[in-house]
Design an enzyme around this catalytic site. Sequence first.
Site, mmCIF file in Angstrom:
data_model
loop_
_atom_site.group_PDB
_atom_site.id
_atom_site.type_symbol
_atom_site.label_atom_id
_atom_site.label_comp_id
_atom_site.label_asym_id
_atom_site.label_seq_id
_atom_site.Cartn_x
_atom_site.Cartn_y
_atom_site.Cartn_z
ATOM 1 C CD GLU A 145 -2.947 -1.121 2.314
ATOM 2 O OE1 GLU A 145 -4.143 -1.353 2.086
ATOM 3 O OE2 GLU A 145 -2.506 -0.880 3.463
ATOM 4 C CD GLU A 221 -4.848 -5.735 2.720
ATOM 5 O OE1 GLU A 221 -5.588 -4.909 3.316
ATOM 6 O OE2 GLU A 221 -3.614 -5.791 2.906
#
Length: 572
Positions: A145, A221
């Site tokens: 991320e 995710e």
Amino acid sequence: MTFPDRVISGAVHYFRVHPDLWADRLARVAAMGLNTVETYVAWNFHSPAPGTYDFTGWRDLPRFVELAGEQGLQVLLRPGPYVCAEWDLGGLPAWLLRDPGLRLRCCDPAFLAAVDDYLDRLLPLVVPLQATRGGPVVAVQVENEYGSFGDDADYLRHVRDGLVGRGIDVPLFTSDGPGPDHLASGTLPGTLATVNFGSRVAEAFGELERFRPGEPKMCMELWHGWFDHWGEQHHTRDPGEAAAVLEEILAAGGSVNLYMAHGGTSFGLWSGANLEAGHQPTVTSYDYDAPVGEAGEITEKFHAFRTVIGRYAHLPEREPPALPPRLAPQTLPVERWAPFGAASAAWGDAVHGPAPRWMEEVGSGRGLVLYRGSVLVPPDGGRLVLEDLADRAHVFADDRLVGVVDPAEAAAGIELAPRPDGAPTRLELLVENRGRVNFGPGLGRDRKGVGAVRLGNRFVHGWQTVPIELDADGFTDAVAFGGEPAGEPAPTYAGVTVHVDAPADGFLALPGWGRGFVWLGGFLLGRYDEAGPQRTLYAPAPLWRAGANEVVVLEMAHVGERVELRDVSDLG
């Protein structure tokens, strides 16, 4: 080798599951219909000090990967070096913070040198486990991320090249939020881009398609649950609603990784924190409202997900293992008490200096740190100010508790009166690290302890800094218990003995207590806090033994009278 066509994966973090239970939890998620399991690698879990690494026992990552393969599961490996995961400092070692000039997650030479050493230690264990070598690892992630943190493309390339140069030859990928800025800053040409989200599938995959036309679509995710902070609500999500999002992903031809398939527990002092509405420490449980609960429960969400998966992939014929046995409930009055100083034999060596030292500079950086000094209070009194406190301090003046303060209260100061004999006042500041920030711009900016101490505008010099590493092996062996309450304000130790016929899962609760820490058989289970939402601590079967088991409590606020062993969890 190309990225697998249809990945139906779920996250299981080896560092949040007792190693004796790895096979059980992997069997459960495989029975849900997954063909893949994903795990982060928490750098700090393996490296307690610079140049020191441990990949044995609970930290035996290769064994976890091999067990996944034995269950017929592929493995997605996400080695960071940063992982977030609501884990202390996002998986980065606290010892990195000893250098105040070091900058995390960028091309700072000192940080890159540490990353390179980490990869040098880790990757020789991973390379033989790749699918290209006959192992279960089918893909490896570059950073994590990153588009939510920075835009140093040279740093991302350094991590990618470090993986490839050390023998990683399965497909590489990145994962980011689906926004165009996140994707632009967090991805690399030639590396598969994946996205993370919890809803609005068409919007997220549409953004990914615009950014990388024609590439495979994967939600790395799927946030079908969430984590909890102390003092806030417990998060759950309707199983039917979560299953509908999963179905939308699979119907669109996408791949998915359920975050989490089994959440587990952030045992000890590994929970992280957020910094959105002040410092928000994360609870010990990482149940995450996952389809396989913290203690292995097969939930309604498990069955909802399995039904959806069965419409798009072949389901295994096997059923998940039966729920592990539970210990019978017991109510246990406190038998032994000890003042806080009774464990001083387990404290670290004092470091002397003109100013307080940060926790990270004198030890592991977890647990507590004690500062000892003195100050001459003038006849008209003075206000004691603790600068840059992180995160909570018990303040003692001449052995008397004069305040328990958070950062705002510490900055406002505590009024001190002079001693009648005109001598300096002895000071002790006991500071608790409640978890380092694991996400966002606050990452690495919350070194723990006290930056400086003033009486009014005058700095107080001459300090001893004593690390108290509560999760050190054998810490509770040093507690010298007596039979009666200590008769002092918290912090206070309490002890009870739990007799069981045979090891099984249990849950410890502390009704009437304030906040603190609990050990079972010398193992630090984690924190408890009357603020909730979590009310029980999971104590898995491998930590118990037939016969007598010692439970030790370190209470930081106000003591209770009993400890309860329960057969069901209470997360709020």
